[in-house]
Design a protein around this motif. Sequence first.
Motif, mmCIF file in Angstrom:
data_model
loop_
_atom_site.group_PDB
_atom_site.id
_atom_site.type_symbol
_atom_site.label_atom_id
_atom_site.label_comp_id
_atom_site.label_asym_id
_atom_site.label_seq_id
_atom_site.Cartn_x
_atom_site.Cartn_y
_atom_site.Cartn_z
ATOM 1 N N LYS A 11 89.401 41.990 70.136
ATOM 2 C CA LYS A 11 90.666 41.404 69.679
ATOM 3 C C LYS A 11 90.406 40.435 68.528
ATOM 4 O O LYS A 11 91.110 40.450 67.512
ATOM 5 C CB LYS A 11 91.350 40.687 70.846
ATOM 6 C CG LYS A 11 92.689 40.068 70.507
ATOM 7 C CD LYS A 11 93.302 39.430 71.765
ATOM 8 C CE LYS A 11 94.681 38.880 71.494
ATOM 9 N NZ LYS A 11 94.677 37.537 70.942
ATOM 10 N N TYR A 14 89.686 42.224 65.210
ATOM 11 C CA TYR A 14 90.884 42.714 64.533
ATOM 12 C C TYR A 14 91.699 41.565 63.935
ATOM 13 O O TYR A 14 92.311 41.722 62.874
ATOM 14 C CB TYR A 14 91.720 43.593 65.464
ATOM 15 C CG TYR A 14 91.069 44.938 65.706
ATOM 16 C CD1 TYR A 14 90.929 45.848 64.664
ATOM 17 C CD2 TYR A 14 90.565 45.291 66.948
ATOM 18 C CE1 TYR A 14 90.314 47.083 64.860
ATOM 19 C CE2 TYR A 14 89.943 46.529 67.150
ATOM 20 C CZ TYR A 14 89.828 47.409 66.104
ATOM 21 O OH TYR A 14 89.217 48.624 66.294
ATOM 22 N N GLU A 15 91.682 40.411 64.587
ATOM 23 C CA GLU A 15 92.340 39.229 64.018
ATOM 24 C C GLU A 15 91.664 38.828 62.706
ATOM 25 O O GLU A 15 92.341 38.482 61.730
ATOM 26 C CB GLU A 15 92.285 38.049 64.994
ATOM 27 C CG GLU A 15 93.191 38.203 66.204
ATOM 28 C CD GLU A 15 92.929 37.140 67.277
ATOM 29 O OE1 GLU A 15 91.989 36.325 67.122
ATOM 30 O OE2 GLU A 15 93.676 37.122 68.275
ATOM 31 N N GLN A 17 90.006 40.788 60.667
ATOM 32 C CA GLN A 17 90.341 41.779 59.645
ATOM 33 C C GLN A 17 91.743 41.492 59.092
ATOM 34 O O GLN A 17 91.972 41.611 57.886
ATOM 35 C CB GLN A 17 90.258 43.200 60.200
ATOM 36 C CG GLN A 17 88.853 43.749 60.294
ATOM 37 C CD GLN A 17 88.126 43.790 58.961
ATOM 38 O OE1 GLN A 17 87.222 43.010 58.714
ATOM 39 N NE2 GLN A 17 88.517 44.701 58.090
ATOM 40 N N ALA A 18 92.667 41.097 59.962
ATOM 41 C CA ALA A 18 94.018 40.748 59.503
ATOM 42 C C ALA A 18 93.967 39.505 58.611
ATOM 43 O O ALA A 18 94.695 39.424 57.606
ATOM 44 C CB ALA A 18 94.937 40.509 60.697
ATOM 45 N N SER A 136 88.678 51.788 55.881
ATOM 46 C CA SER A 136 89.566 52.376 56.893
ATOM 47 C C SER A 136 88.844 53.408 57.752
ATOM 48 O O SER A 136 89.041 53.461 58.970
ATOM 49 C CB SER A 136 90.784 53.019 56.226
ATOM 50 O OG SER A 136 91.577 52.039 55.611
ATOM 51 N N LEU A 139 86.600 51.567 60.135
ATOM 52 C CA LEU A 139 87.437 50.948 61.178
ATOM 53 C C LEU A 139 87.885 51.993 62.195
ATOM 54 O O LEU A 139 87.922 51.708 63.404
ATOM 55 C CB LEU A 139 88.652 50.254 60.559
ATOM 56 C CG LEU A 139 88.389 48.926 59.876
ATOM 57 C CD1 LEU A 139 89.620 48.464 59.097
ATOM 58 C CD2 LEU A 139 87.966 47.866 60.889
ATOM 59 N N LYS A 143 86.994 51.899 66.091
ATOM 60 C CA LYS A 143 88.036 51.987 67.125
ATOM 61 C C LYS A 143 87.734 53.129 68.094
ATOM 62 O O LYS A 143 87.828 52.965 69.309
ATOM 63 C CB LYS A 143 89.399 52.189 66.458
ATOM 64 C CG LYS A 143 90.549 52.237 67.422
ATOM 65 C CD LYS A 143 91.862 52.431 66.696
ATOM 66 C CE LYS A 143 92.990 52.553 67.699
ATOM 67 N NZ LYS A 143 94.227 52.987 67.083
#
Length: 150
Positions: A11, A14-15, A17-18, A136, A139, A143
């Motif tokens: 989690k 991904y935060e 990356q944002a 991408s 990623l 995932k």
Amino acid sequence: MTDKDFKLLLKRFYELQAERVETYHLFDEGHQAYMKSGPHYDFIQYRMLVHEITQAFNGISKEIIQMKDRFQEVYDRSDLAEHLEKIQELEKEKLSLTARLQLAKQNVQDHPSQESHKEEVQQLKHKIIKTVEAISEVLQDFKYDCEEIQ
């Protein structure tokens, strides 16, 4: 370490990356403001922005490197660590290309009759698109390799 710890680590990744995406957005907005200040550019303001952006990216990178080490050492997931390493390399390339693109855009603005600057902008935009596509893809692989845990 538990599955919950692992999921929290994912989690957080991904935060981060944002946060990178948002930092690029701020960088782009700041560069647009800088370009509007031409021909007598407000370089001091822009330099402060670049410093802040650099600090933000460095903080994100340091945390992701720590995550990479945790995936490797704590979870024995060299596959995930390798994905993070590849993402770091690609993000570094993207940042370098972005900085070069900003300089090229300024060259176009300052020397509008020189076609070589316009061509450079197009080439750099293309390279950035290719780099974002590569990020991408990594990623997606990351995932996919994590789905067995979730």
